[in-house]
Design a protein around this motif. Structure first.
Motif, PDB file in Angstrom:
ATOM      1  N   GLU A 279       0.505  -1.153  -0.165  1.00  0.00           N
ATOM      2  CA  GLU A 279       0.080  -0.166  -0.207  1.00  0.00           C
ATOM      3  C   GLU A 279       1.253   0.577   0.323  1.00  0.00           C
ATOM      4  OE1 GLU A 279      -3.987  -1.453   2.977  1.00  0.00           O
ATOM      5  OE2 GLU A 279      -2.081  -1.533   3.892  1.00  0.00           O
ATOM      6  N   TYR A 280       2.499   1.021   0.702  1.00  0.00           N
ATOM      7  CA  TYR A 280       3.248   2.334   1.159  1.00  0.00           C
ATOM      8  C   TYR A 280       3.461   2.853  -0.541  1.00  0.00           C
ATOM      9  CZ  TYR A 280       6.540   5.670   2.033  1.00  0.00           C
ATOM     10  OH  TYR A 280       7.543   6.895   2.955  1.00  0.00           O
ATOM     11  N   ASP A 281       4.140   1.430  -1.533  1.00  0.00           N
ATOM     12  CA  ASP A 281       4.231   1.707  -2.691  1.00  0.00           C
ATOM     13  C   ASP A 281       4.132   2.042  -3.666  1.00  0.00           C
ATOM     14  OD1 ASP A 281       7.379   0.627  -1.784  1.00  0.00           O
ATOM     15  OD2 ASP A 281       7.041  -1.238  -2.699  1.00  0.00           O
ATOM     16  N   GLU A 282       2.402   2.212  -3.588  1.00  0.00           N
ATOM     17  CA  GLU A 282       1.439   2.621  -3.992  1.00  0.00           C
ATOM     18  C   GLU A 282       1.543   3.815  -4.532  1.00  0.00           C
ATOM     19  OE1 GLU A 282      -0.641   2.186  -7.624  1.00  0.00           O
ATOM     20  OE2 GLU A 282       0.531   0.712  -6.933  1.00  0.00           O
TER      21      GLU A 282
ATOM     22  N   MET B 151       2.638   6.183  -2.824  1.00  0.00           N
ATOM     23  CA  MET B 151       4.740   7.116  -2.607  1.00  0.00           C
ATOM     24  C   MET B 151       4.597   6.917  -4.377  1.00  0.00           C
ATOM     25  SD  MET B 151       5.600   8.375  -0.501  1.00  0.00           S
ATOM     26  CE  MET B 151       6.931   8.607  -1.217  1.00  0.00           C
ATOM     27  N   LYS B 152       3.852   5.730  -5.462  1.00  0.00           N
ATOM     28  CA  LYS B 152       4.026   6.259  -6.814  1.00  0.00           C
ATOM     29  C   LYS B 152       2.718   6.891  -6.771  1.00  0.00           C
ATOM     30  CE  LYS B 152       5.214   1.613  -8.153  1.00  0.00           C
ATOM     31  NZ  LYS B 152       4.101  -0.505  -8.993  1.00  0.00           N
ATOM     32  N   GLU B 153       1.661   7.235  -6.613  1.00  0.00           N
ATOM     33  CA  GLU B 153       0.714   8.417  -6.889  1.00  0.00           C
ATOM     34  C   GLU B 153       0.757   9.385  -6.187  1.00  0.00           C
ATOM     35  OE1 GLU B 153      -3.152   7.040  -4.983  1.00  0.00           O
ATOM     36  OE2 GLU B 153      -3.556   4.883  -6.630  1.00  0.00           O
ATOM     37  N   GLN B 154       1.651   9.499  -5.377  1.00  0.00           N
ATOM     38  CA  GLN B 154       2.225  10.675  -4.808  1.00  0.00           C
ATOM     39  C   GLN B 154       3.685  11.602  -5.799  1.00  0.00           C
ATOM     40  OE1 GLN B 154       0.891  13.488  -2.245  1.00  0.00           O
ATOM     41  NE2 GLN B 154      -0.333  11.581  -2.587  1.00  0.00           N
ATOM     42  N   SER B 155       3.863  10.138  -6.788  1.00  0.00           N
ATOM     43  CA  SER B 155       5.234  11.105  -7.326  1.00  0.00           C
ATOM     44  C   SER B 155       4.612  11.159  -8.409  1.00  0.00           C
ATOM     45  CB  SER B 155       5.927   9.964  -7.558  1.00  0.00           C
ATOM     46  OG  SER B 155       5.540   8.910  -7.831  1.00  0.00           O
ATOM     47  N   GLY B 156       3.193  11.783  -8.756  1.00  0.00           N
ATOM     48  CA  GLY B 156       2.332  11.693 -10.416  1.00  0.00           C
ATOM     49  C   GLY B 156       2.220  10.072 -11.338  1.00  0.00           C
ATOM     50  N   ASN B 157       3.196   9.362 -10.644  1.00  0.00           N
ATOM     51  CA  ASN B 157       2.599   8.212 -11.693  1.00  0.00           C
ATOM     52  C   ASN B 157       2.323   6.709 -11.065  1.00  0.00           C
ATOM     53  OD1 ASN B 157       5.172   8.839 -13.716  1.00  0.00           O
ATOM     54  ND2 ASN B 157       5.994   9.496 -12.412  1.00  0.00           N
ATOM     55  N   ALA B 158       1.671   6.230 -11.641  1.00  0.00           N
ATOM     56  CA  ALA B 158       0.429   4.940 -10.728  1.00  0.00           C
ATOM     57  C   ALA B 158       0.712   3.685 -12.275  1.00  0.00           C
ATOM     58  CB  ALA B 158      -0.624   5.040 -10.562  1.00  0.00           C
ATOM     59  N   VAL B 159       0.190   2.831 -11.759  1.00  0.00           N
ATOM     60  CA  VAL B 159       0.644   1.547 -13.298  1.00  0.00           C
ATOM     61  C   VAL B 159      -0.913   1.735 -12.836  1.00  0.00           C
ATOM     62  CG1 VAL B 159       0.986  -0.924 -13.657  1.00  0.00           C
ATOM     63  CG2 VAL B 159       2.493   0.542 -12.631  1.00  0.00           C
ATOM     64  N   GLY B 160      -1.631   1.780 -14.294  1.00  0.00           N
ATOM     65  CA  GLY B 160      -3.296   1.404 -14.603  1.00  0.00           C
ATOM     66  C   GLY B 160      -2.728   1.390 -16.305  1.00  0.00           C
ATOM     67  N   ILE B 161      -4.713   2.277 -16.337  1.00  0.00           N
ATOM     68  CA  ILE B 161      -5.488   2.459 -16.615  1.00  0.00           C
ATOM     69  C   ILE B 161      -5.376   3.215 -18.105  1.00  0.00           C
ATOM     70  CG2 ILE B 161      -5.969  -0.424 -17.739  1.00  0.00           C
ATOM     71  CD1 ILE B 161      -8.966   0.929 -17.502  1.00  0.00           C
TER      72      ILE B 161
ATOM     73  N   ILE C  47      -8.853  -3.335 -11.710  1.00  0.00           N
ATOM     74  CA  ILE C  47      -8.323  -2.860 -13.306  1.00  0.00           C
ATOM     75  C   ILE C  47      -6.825  -1.981 -12.829  1.00  0.00           C
ATOM     76  CG2 ILE C  47      -8.462  -0.713 -14.299  1.00  0.00           C
ATOM     77  CD1 ILE C  47     -11.974  -0.407 -13.157  1.00  0.00           C
ATOM     78  N   ARG C  48      -6.466  -2.205 -11.597  1.00  0.00           N
ATOM     79  CA  ARG C  48      -4.842  -1.428 -11.190  1.00  0.00           C
ATOM     80  C   ARG C  48      -3.803  -2.499 -12.417  1.00  0.00           C
ATOM     81  NH1 ARG C  48      -6.448   0.977  -6.177  1.00  0.00           N
ATOM     82  NH2 ARG C  48      -7.266   3.064  -6.792  1.00  0.00           N
TER      83      ARG C  48
END
Length: 418
Positions: A110-113, A115-125, A180-181
């Protein structure tokens, strides 16, 4: 026996040896003496340590209580115990018990995900969505540019009804989002409804840049640009500056900054945005529990424009700092902003994250941040200059489906700066 007593005993025994005593006997006796001395010292310090430990634990009786519960459960519980889940629950329970409503525990995943979102990047569609409670569907409100969803042909307004053959109404909103993610490089199979027709889509998941800023010219033409900020992450300042620049190119010299439903975000992000907007002077003052203080300032460069800030009860934290900073500078005669909407949430404290050895992390409130010139608004909120509720008609449409024609709060904000 103390170390000094051991040394004296060692010397006295060796002193009694005659010159005829074999060397190997002397060595053996010396080794035995050293071992006895070490053991005596070890036992002394072990007893001292255990005494100190027991004294410490006595001050935290919940440790003893928790150990007693654990012992009874493991001896009598009929089910299986997931130790990882148990440890996470214990930490969550502890944080819940300190009374900090903003505290939070995250597993390593959850923390890794996060931090990705806070950096403006996330894995998904690459879609922003909302949930339709009554119908059990997921509606797409934005398709991110250069995303797998855009490339596949998905559109704003599409209704996601199933993921990997499982209906959203059956598995639930959050379970559907997790599906979805997924992992980068894998494929997401979705079924959407568009104009009453079901359409299947297959998108390969990859890292996408999240969209925290959207913008348009009010009414499609004119001189008022509307910029909606949904959060403050590391990519928000760049997106915000780009939005202002594009709207200026379209002839806009007045702006509405829509912060409704903006729950805040990163400190550095909001500081950069405020520095871009405000003239030279203070931006924020932060006072930590430890006694440390941090004071942030803006340079002389600023956005010279008449602006309105649109807020509601879900405008919180960094978004409230944005709101109060623009009001402070306006009241000091150094800016031209008017606040429109309803009172903000009232969160004037900041949280710090602490990462643990296993990759998990938790956050707790560690300080308060004050606006440039006014008082802290924690638990109070910020009341706009022009208070106007969202109309019943607009509320029935749904916030994310509002248009320039039926959004009475936005219309009020535009009129305030015209």
């Amino acid at each position: 026996m103390t170390r000094r007593q051991g040394a004296e005993w060692e010397r006295s025994v060796i002193g009694q040896m005659t010159k005829k005593t074999p060397l190997y006997v002397v060595v053996i006796v010396a080794v035995i003496a050293a071992v006895v001395t070490f053991n005596a010292s070890f036992l002394f310090f072990e007893q001292k340590y255990n005494s100190k430990l027991n004294e410490t634990l006595a001050g935290y009786s919940y440790f003893d209580k928790l150990l007693s519960v654990d012992e009874i459960v493991r001896a009598n519980y009929i089910g299986d115990i997931d130790d990882d889940a148990l440890k996470a629950s214990v930490v969550r329970g502890y944080l819940s018990g300190i009374g900090d409503k903003y505290s939070l525990y995250m597993t390593s995943t959850e923390y890794d995900e996060f931090m990705k979102e806070q950096s403006g990047n996330a894995v998904g569609i690459g879609v922003n969505v909302i949930y339709g409670d009554a119908s059990g569907i997921i509606e797409i409100i934005n398709v991110l540019p250069d995303s797998p969803a855009e490339e596949a042909g998905m559109r704003e307004g599409d209704i996601i009804v199933s993921v990997a053959g499982k209906k959203v109404a059956d598995i639930g909103y959050y379970a559907a989002l997790d599906m979805i993610r997924g992992e980068e490089g894998t494929k997401a199979e979705l079924t959407v409804v568009r104009d009453g027709t079901e359409i299947p889509f297959t998108c390969e998941r990859r890292a996408v840049k999240t969209l925290s800023v959207t913008y348009h010219v009010f009414g499609g033409s004119g001189n008022v640009g509307v910029i909606r900020l949904t959060e403050f992450n590391s990519t928000t300042p760049e997106q915000f500056k780009n939005a202002v620049s594009k709207l200026k190119d379209d002839g806009c010299d007045r702006f509405v900054f829509d912060l409704r439903n903006n729950g805040g975000g990163e400190l550095n992000s909001i500081l950069e945005v405020l520095d871009y907007l405000l003239p030279e002077g203070p931006i924020a003052h932060i006072y930590y529990r430890t006694g440390k203080e941090s004071h942030y300032t803006s340079d002389a460069a600023c956005l010279e424009a008449r602006v309105a800030v649109l807020t509601n009860g879900r405008t919180a934290s960094a978004a409230e700092l944005f709101t109060s900073a623009l009001r402070d500078y306006t009241q000091h005669g150094d800016y031209d902003a008017v606040l429109v909407g309803t009172k903000t949430y009232g969160k004037g404290v900041l949280q710090s994250f602490y990462k643990l050895k296993d990759g998990s992390a938790f956050k707790i409130s560690t300080g308060k941040y004050n606006p440039p010139y006014s008082e802290n608004y924690d638990g109070i909120g910020i009341t706009p200059d022009i208070v106007i509720e969202l109309s019943e008609e607009a509320a029935s449409v749904g916030f994310y489906k509002l248009t320039d024609e039926n959004d009475n709060q936005l219309i009020a904000a535009v009129n305030a700066i015209k």
